[in-house]
Design a protein around this motif. Structure first.
Motif, PDB file in Angstrom:
ATOM      1  N   ALA A   1      75.035 109.125  26.745  1.00 41.44           N
ATOM      2  CA  ALA A   1      74.603 108.890  25.368  1.00 41.44           C
ATOM      3  C   ALA A   1      74.845 107.435  24.971  1.00 41.44           C
ATOM      4  O   ALA A   1      74.000 106.819  24.309  1.00 41.44           O
TER       5      ALA A   1
ATOM      6  N   VAL B   1      71.979 104.904  23.678  1.00 44.35           N
ATOM      7  CA  VAL B   1      72.055 104.195  22.393  1.00 44.35           C
ATOM      8  C   VAL B   1      71.912 102.692  22.625  1.00 44.35           C
ATOM      9  O   VAL B   1      71.208 102.000  21.872  1.00 44.35           O
TER      10      VAL B   1
ATOM     11  N   LEU C   1      68.291 101.951  23.387  1.00 43.29           N
ATOM     12  CA  LEU C   1      67.525 102.078  22.149  1.00 43.29           C
ATOM     13  C   LEU C   1      67.763 100.870  21.233  1.00 43.29           C
ATOM     14  O   LEU C   1      66.818 100.347  20.626  1.00 43.29           O
ATOM     15  N   GLY C   2      68.994 100.397  21.143  1.00 44.31           N
ATOM     16  CA  GLY C   2      69.302  99.226  20.335  1.00 44.31           C
ATOM     17  C   GLY C   2      68.590  97.982  20.838  1.00 44.31           C
ATOM     18  O   GLY C   2      68.009  97.221  20.053  1.00 44.31           O
TER      19      GLY C   2
END
Length: 96
Positions: A74, A78, A81-82
């Protein structure tokens, strides 16, 4: 043949024994060269690199029992995605 300080010494003066010794050394050297050639072949280097990366990724993403480390996966998700968000925002701002 005796060893002294890591170097091989020839201890005979018999021509036939010398010929056999030279042939044995030549065969050993040829085998060593063949092994080095196979280890340094591009496909062998690539295969070892891929195997190393897979092992590291598996060690990062899975615990010793084979269970997925959700928190680590995860966190990477993240982070990806950032980074993607930052790149999209930059691209949109450049168009303006």
């Amino acid at each position: 043949m005796a060893a002294s300080d890591g170097k091989a010494e020839i201890t005979t003066t018999d021509p036939r024994a010398l010929e056999r010794e030279v042939e044995a050394r030549r065969a050993h050297l040829a085998g060593t060269i063949d092994e080095l050639t196979s280890r340094l072949a591009p496909t062998a280097l690539k295969d070892r690199s891929v195997a190393t990366v897979r092992a590291k990724v598996n060690g990062f993403a899975y615990d010793h029992r084979g269970g997925l480390r959700v928190e680590r996966v995860a966190a990477v998700g993240v982070a990806v995605l950032g980074v993607a968000t930052v790149l999209v925002v930059r691209a949109v701002r450049k168009r303006r």
